[in-house]
Write an enzyme that holds these catalytic residues in place. Sequence first.
Site, PDB file in Angstrom:
ATOM      1  N   HIS A 105       1.076  -1.496   0.048  1.00 13.36           N
ATOM      2  CA  HIS A 105      -0.155   0.179  -0.116  1.00 13.36           C
ATOM      3  C   HIS A 105       0.978   1.386   0.193  1.00 13.36           C
ATOM      4  O   HIS A 105       0.473   2.036  -0.978  1.00 13.36           O
ATOM      5  CB  HIS A 105      -1.038  -0.058   1.519  1.00 13.36           C
ATOM      6  CG  HIS A 105      -1.770   1.301   1.834  1.00 13.36           C
ATOM      7  ND1 HIS A 105      -2.909   1.724   1.019  1.00 13.36           N
ATOM      8  CD2 HIS A 105      -1.257   2.251   2.608  1.00 13.36           C
ATOM      9  CE1 HIS A 105      -3.360   2.910   1.356  1.00 13.36           C
ATOM     10  NE2 HIS A 105      -2.403   3.115   2.450  1.00 13.36           N
ATOM     11  N   GLU A 162      -6.281   9.739   0.234  1.00 16.85           N
ATOM     12  CA  GLU A 162      -6.477   7.934   0.546  1.00 16.85           C
ATOM     13  C   GLU A 162      -7.198   7.414  -0.806  1.00 16.85           C
ATOM     14  O   GLU A 162      -6.648   6.570  -1.619  1.00 16.85           O
ATOM     15  CB  GLU A 162      -6.769   7.555   1.918  1.00 16.85           C
ATOM     16  CG  GLU A 162      -5.701   7.917   2.711  1.00 16.85           C
ATOM     17  CD  GLU A 162      -4.920   6.481   2.637  1.00 16.85           C
ATOM     18  OE1 GLU A 162      -4.938   5.268   1.911  1.00 16.85           O
ATOM     19  OE2 GLU A 162      -4.044   6.541   3.482  1.00 16.85           O
ATOM     20  N   HIS A 171       0.933   5.385  -2.300  1.00 13.74           N
ATOM     21  CA  HIS A 171       1.229   6.596  -1.815  1.00 13.74           C
ATOM     22  C   HIS A 171       2.494   7.231  -2.107  1.00 13.74           C
ATOM     23  O   HIS A 171       2.459   8.390  -2.355  1.00 13.74           O
ATOM     24  CB  HIS A 171       1.885   6.493  -0.116  1.00 13.74           C
ATOM     25  CG  HIS A 171      -0.075   6.269   0.670  1.00 13.74           C
ATOM     26  ND1 HIS A 171      -0.758   7.907   0.310  1.00 13.74           N
ATOM     27  CD2 HIS A 171      -0.230   5.848   1.637  1.00 13.74           C
ATOM     28  CE1 HIS A 171      -1.289   7.405   1.395  1.00 13.74           C
ATOM     29  NE2 HIS A 171      -1.152   5.496   1.777  1.00 13.74           N
ATOM     30  N   SER A 199      -3.854   0.236  -4.353  1.00 14.43           N
ATOM     31  CA  SER A 199      -2.633  -0.210  -4.025  1.00 14.43           C
ATOM     32  C   SER A 199      -4.383  -1.335  -4.211  1.00 14.43           C
ATOM     33  O   SER A 199      -3.678  -2.623  -3.469  1.00 14.43           O
ATOM     34  CB  SER A 199      -1.777  -0.118  -2.309  1.00 14.43           C
ATOM     35  OG  SER A 199      -3.471   0.773  -1.514  1.00 14.43           O
TER      36      SER A 199
END
Length: 463
Positions: free
Chosen positions: A292, A337, A297, A356
């Site tokens: 993730h 997010e 990110h 992700s």
Amino acid sequence: RTHLGLSSTLTMDRGIKRVAEGGPGMTHAVAPYKKSKPTTETHILFGVKNTVGALERGLAIFRACEVDLKHIESKPAVTSTATTDYAFFVTTTANQKAIDQCLEKLKDETSYITVLDENPSTTNPTWFPRSIKELDCFATRVLDAGEDLQSDHPGFTDPTYRERRKYFAKVAIEYKHGTPIPHVHYTAEETATWTTIYNKLKNLYPTHACSQFNKVFPLLEQNCGYGPDNIPQLEGISQFLHSCTGFRLRPVAGLLSSRDFLAGLAFRVFHSTQYIRHPSKPLYTPEPDVCHEVLGHVPLFADRDFAEFSQEIGLASLGASDEDIKRLATCFWFTVEFGLCREGDEVKAFGAGLLSSFGELTYCLSDKPETKPFDPVVTGSTEYPITEYQPVYFVADSFESATKKMREFAGTLDRQLNVRYNPYTESIDTVETAEQLRDLASSIRTDLSVLCDVLDHKAGSKR
């Protein structure tokens, strides 16, 4: 980078706000404090109505409590109200007991009191770091995951996996700013899990991810070891990000509180896990893992506009009330997010939770969920699920426009202080006293001088 008019959020009605040199927090009671060193300075900001004798009565309380003042400065209040016309900024090195007694008596003479705490060992819940090294304080403040797994976690009954999680937690807890992030030797099983995820997601990126993401991803493959058969190391990624936008990674054992996590962003630091999800469910993880972090990110932290937006949320969080931390964290959730953005006539994904997740990346761009324009006021008060796909996504016109909206939103928070990030010292400065204002003006003047020289040079070349 400066946040003007940013100080906390808890509305004070003759109460005391305790903060860590940069923003307010608790109301109506003085928070308990661990004993500070005798040389620690305490700064107090309080508001009074412009009436005859108001300041004199306040200063008399300091004298009665034997609190010597090293510095006194006044200014018009950030927002003049029926109860506050002027703000006074004072500095003392008196002991905490005397200060506490003084603060209790001051409540009857003031409309608000904000205490700025320089002590990193304080028990004040709204303390925030002033220097990047103080992010080390967050290492042991993990709320969930880390090495302690919940009973419904896929790896809960796997002793080998639990032992690996203990190892990763130890690495994160022992890490100190300024040292290289330790190299992790991933097992063949862990790498196989990464391979499954990497291959599935990479096939979707060209059609589903935003253009900034797709521009950076090949650079990560070239410079940071990204590939289907290799889990990249945080240290190499961190060095690459820092060369692009000044962002850094630092390892974390598990989930941090929203307050602590957002504070890291103010310093352009992203707390990243290093452990990987359990191999029994390669396409599912109940908490952020290295897949993730480095797939979702990392790429956009190399984009200047996105980095600016992320830091803006972090700066707005410093010293904020619990209520405003929740609103800022919700804005983070629906952007960093799970954010979408417009590219011409199309909508693309830029949120890490989408980039992700093979399933949600496909779902978010379908006609099933609802989409709304990004507006921090609306976005920050929207409820969201954490165990299923989002029923609504917010769409930003661009990272630049999102940053502008976030900055305007931050300016509406009920804060009495101004803070700015100093990239030269990697610290958070308050902008309250005349000296601090002069320092800020000097740094701006230097930048303007460079800009004027460039413009003059270009104008001369055209002639």
